[in-house]
Design a protein around this motif. Sequence first.
Motif, PDB file in Angstrom:
ATOM      1  N   GLY A 270      36.180 -59.099  -1.629  1.00  0.00           N
ATOM      2  CA  GLY A 270      36.744 -60.162  -0.817  1.00  0.00           C
ATOM      3  C   GLY A 270      38.207 -60.395  -1.123  1.00  0.00           C
ATOM      4  N   SER A 271      38.546 -60.534  -2.406  1.00  0.00           N
ATOM      5  CA  SER A 271      39.940 -60.745  -2.797  1.00  0.00           C
ATOM      6  C   SER A 271      40.783 -59.511  -2.500  1.00  0.00           C
ATOM      7  N   ALA A 272      40.200 -58.323  -2.725  1.00  0.00           N
ATOM      8  CA  ALA A 272      40.930 -57.092  -2.434  1.00  0.00           C
ATOM      9  C   ALA A 272      41.237 -56.979  -0.940  1.00  0.00           C
ATOM     10  N   SER A 273      40.291 -57.347  -0.100  1.00  0.00           N
ATOM     11  CA  SER A 273      40.513 -57.299   1.344  1.00  0.00           C
ATOM     12  C   SER A 273      41.545 -58.339   1.772  1.00  0.00           C
ATOM     13  N   ALA A 274      41.481 -59.528   1.177  1.00  0.00           N
ATOM     14  CA  ALA A 274      42.463 -60.560   1.504  1.00  0.00           C
ATOM     15  C   ALA A 274      43.862 -60.119   1.120  1.00  0.00           C
TER      16      ALA A 274
END
Length: 300
Positions: A270-274
């Motif tokens: 999730g953080s990587a995609s954001a």
Amino acid sequence: MSSPRITRNRGPYLLIVPTILVLIVAMGYPLGRQLILSFQEFGRAQQFGQPAEWVGLQNYQDLVTDRAMWTVVTRSLIFCAVCASVTMFIGTLFALLMKRVSTGPRLALQISLLLTWAMPVIAAMTAWQWLFDTRYGVINWTLKNLGFSSFENHNWLIEPLSFFSVAGVIVIWMSVPFVAFTTYAALTQVSEETLEASHLDGATALQRFRHITFPTIKPVLTIVMLLQVVWDLRVFAQIDFLQKVGGTVSQTHLMGTYIYTLGIGQSDYGSASALSMFVLVLTLALTFRYVRRLLAEDAS
């Protein structure tokens, strides 16, 4: 029954429809999937098949308040600006040199640049690793024999500044051939008659370049600079390789390796995609001025 003129006008658009469809499928789906992932949270439960929890903008809020992320972003922007500027400068100098020298030296230079450009990244990185090796590297050996005894067994990757100096040299070395070849191709389109006439009128070499050569090749330089900014902003392989052979990972992340660490290393998709979406927006913001200039030149 449609007229031949209408069919002829629609023809080019019909020909590019398959390409547009391929781009939509090949790029649109991954981009949409990544956008959805950026609104989800992944943890240990998701590794056992549980669906990801929808957290909305929480990942983006965490990134905005994360000092480590802003350190990586600042470091990436500085690295990109230095590498892109130096690459453009050196590549343009090589192009001007190829334009001035005779056939033999020009062919030798072009072959050397082509071999540099064609070398696989891993093979090139292995060679550079040998050059900067702490105990047996040619760089340390040369500096030591020139009287710089402090470079004996010097570790180039342990300090962030020297790490990025080595990384910058490698990235620039691998990017210069593209700039040189593209700029040289643009230089061949400069009118020799105009240059000769300005020379007869008393214009110096600098004046001819400033008022004739540069305006002619400026659109090409703009496109090349645009590409260099995009490539250098998302550089990954070189940084990742140097980190694995001796760099301090926590102090040498750029945005590409930081996203990889968040996603693959920590399973925080999730953080990587954001962060990936943030990099996309940042890239568009940095290149918007160049794209607008290109559109204005095409319109004129």
